[in-house]
Design an enzyme around this catalytic site. Structure first.
Site, short mmCIF file in Angstrom:
data_model
loop_
_atom_site.label_atom_id
_atom_site.label_comp_id
_atom_site.label_asym_id
_atom_site.label_seq_id
_atom_site.Cartn_x
_atom_site.Cartn_y
_atom_site.Cartn_z
N TRP A 136 0.85 -1.18 0.00
CA TRP A 136 0.00 0.00 0.00
C TRP A 136 0.89 1.24 0.00
CZ3 TRP A 136 -1.76 2.78 4.84
CH2 TRP A 136 -2.71 3.76 4.54
N ASP A 218 -1.55 -5.29 9.09
CA ASP A 218 -2.47 -4.29 8.54
C ASP A 218 -3.70 -5.06 8.06
OD1 ASP A 218 -3.82 -2.26 7.29
OD2 ASP A 218 -2.11 -1.54 6.14
N LYS A 254 -13.80 -0.20 4.56
CA LYS A 254 -14.30 -1.07 3.51
C LYS A 254 -15.46 -1.94 3.98
CE LYS A 254 -10.56 0.28 1.24
NZ LYS A 254 -9.67 1.36 1.74
#
Length: 408
Positions: A136, A218, A254
């Site tokens: 990311w 993460d 999300k």
């Protein structure tokens, strides 16, 4: 002259610039394949029905003054943080049952990473971090700005096989210095969509333990990847079962669709309760100086859903709906590319999981798709599968076929 006249312009952030370019494009066939946000079959943002219900309940509680807009505690809404921690680790987790896991409400996953990184730098004297290649786009910047002086990559993506470079990752971890922080994607690796198998994760855990590395997970897609909360949390739970102390950043952007509410959690797992109060005191000072305390609304939405059995069951159904639509789009895209006899092997499209697909398209192919076909994806070839739907699937596949054929 202004005292700020010497400030240099920073380069644009690619994903946001891509969004601006998309918005400015008048083409009726344009498709946004860059943004990391869920879209419906109609290509529109989706407010989860269960979130609407929760917000209605919260609005009534405000009206009746059961809740208000007073500041939260510095470490956030405690019931939310504990609920998020239990959702990640599982109710039967030894860390949960032994009260040696706790959460800190954060400004989504980004905030959790930043708070965790600064704690590790300032109070654990950690100065070396490794993240996957690729990863990311914000990982390196977060740890750099947290004061880490050595930022390294471990191999992850194999461009030849369009798969996981397991051997390269193990080799790099084995050569990492003792005490290095290792960023690990809990599920649905961003940007590749390729996750290690359970057996590979077991080997990774073995090396991390042997080298005395510190795992910092993460977890931005729990439930969103496979449609199952437990499946997507397996890796973190395995590490806890193996006795690791660890950090894990959680995002509810999300899986709840709460992108702009910045609802997140930093889950902390330790070997015993002894250091927890001291850790919390230092985390309190760190957060106090950084942003004082977190916002309430998104955390209250999540907390309400996690605490209510009926809403919780409905939410899991929403997650399944999102995950299954993305999985179906992966299958549809692969089938069309293969039917067109597009050069190359496209099995990686369905072998990957989660929001993103690392397509294997080259920068020049992506530039062609943007300029000639009005398809907006990152130049690395990362495609947001959320932008794919039955209305544009044929067009996307045909455009990709033309790009690959032209530049192979």
């Amino acid at each position: 002259m202004s005292v700020f006249s010497g400030v240099q312009a920073a380069p644009p952030i690619e994903v946001f610039q891509l969004g601006r370019d998309y918005q400015a494009d008048p083409s009726p066939v344009k498709v946004s394949l860059g943004v990391g946000a869920y879209r419906t079959e109609e290509g529109k943002p989706w407010i989860l029905p269960v979130v609407k219900k929760a917000e209605t309940i919260l609005a009534k509680q405000v009206e009746q003054e059961e809740i208000n807009h007073e500041y939260l505690a510095v470490l956030g809404l405690e019931s939310f943080a504990m609920g998020a921690t239990k959702m990640l680790l599982g109710e039967t987790s030894p860390a949960v049952q032994e009260n040696r896991a706790f959460g800190v409400q954060s400004l989504s996953g980004t905030g959790a990473l930043r708070v965790g990184a600064e704690f590790l730098k300032n109070h654990m004297n950690r100065d070396v971090v490794y993240y996957s290649d690729p990863t990311w786009g914000n990982h390196g910047l977060i740890f750099k700005n947290s004061g880490f002086n050595t930022i390294n990559k471990y191999r992850y993506w194999d461009p030849e096989t369009k798969g996981f470079n397991f051997t390269g990752m193990i080799d790099d971890l084995e050569n990492a210095p003792e005490g290095a922080v290792i960023i690990l994607h809990a599920c649905a690796h961003n940007p590749t969509g390729i996750d290690p198998s359970k057996e590979q994760w077991m080997k990774i855990a073995e090396v991390v333990k042997e080298k005395k590395l510190f795992p910092f997970f993460d977890c931005a897609y729990q439930g969103f990847a496979s449609g199952c909360l437990d499946t997507d949390a397996w890796t973190v739970r395995y590490f806890v079962e193996q006795g690791f102390e660890l950090f894990c950043s959680q995002s509810f952007s999300k899986n709840f669709g709460l992108y702009n509410e910045r609802a997140g959690n930093l889950t902390v797992v330790v070997k015993d309760q002894e250091p927890i109060d001291r850790m919390k005191s230092q985390l309190t000072l760190l957060v106090r100086a950084m942003y004082s305390n977190p916002p309430a609304h998104g955390a209250r939405v999540v907390n309400l859903v996690l605490q209510d059995a009926e809403l919780y069951a409905e939410w899991k159904g929403c997650i399944k709906t999102m995950a299954e639509r993305i999985i179906a789009m992966r299958q549809g895209l692969r089938e069309r590319l293969e039917k067109l006899a597009t050069p190359g092997d496209w099995s990686h499209i369905t072998n990957q999981i989660g929001m993103f697909s690392y397509t294997g398209l080259t920068p020049e192919m992506c530039e062609f798709l943007k300029k000639e076909k009005h398809l907006y994806l990152l130049k690395s070839g990362r495609m947001s599968m959320c932008g794919v739907n039955n209305g544009n699937l044929d067009y996307i596949a045909q455009s990709m076929h033309e790009a690959v054929t032209k530049f192979q």
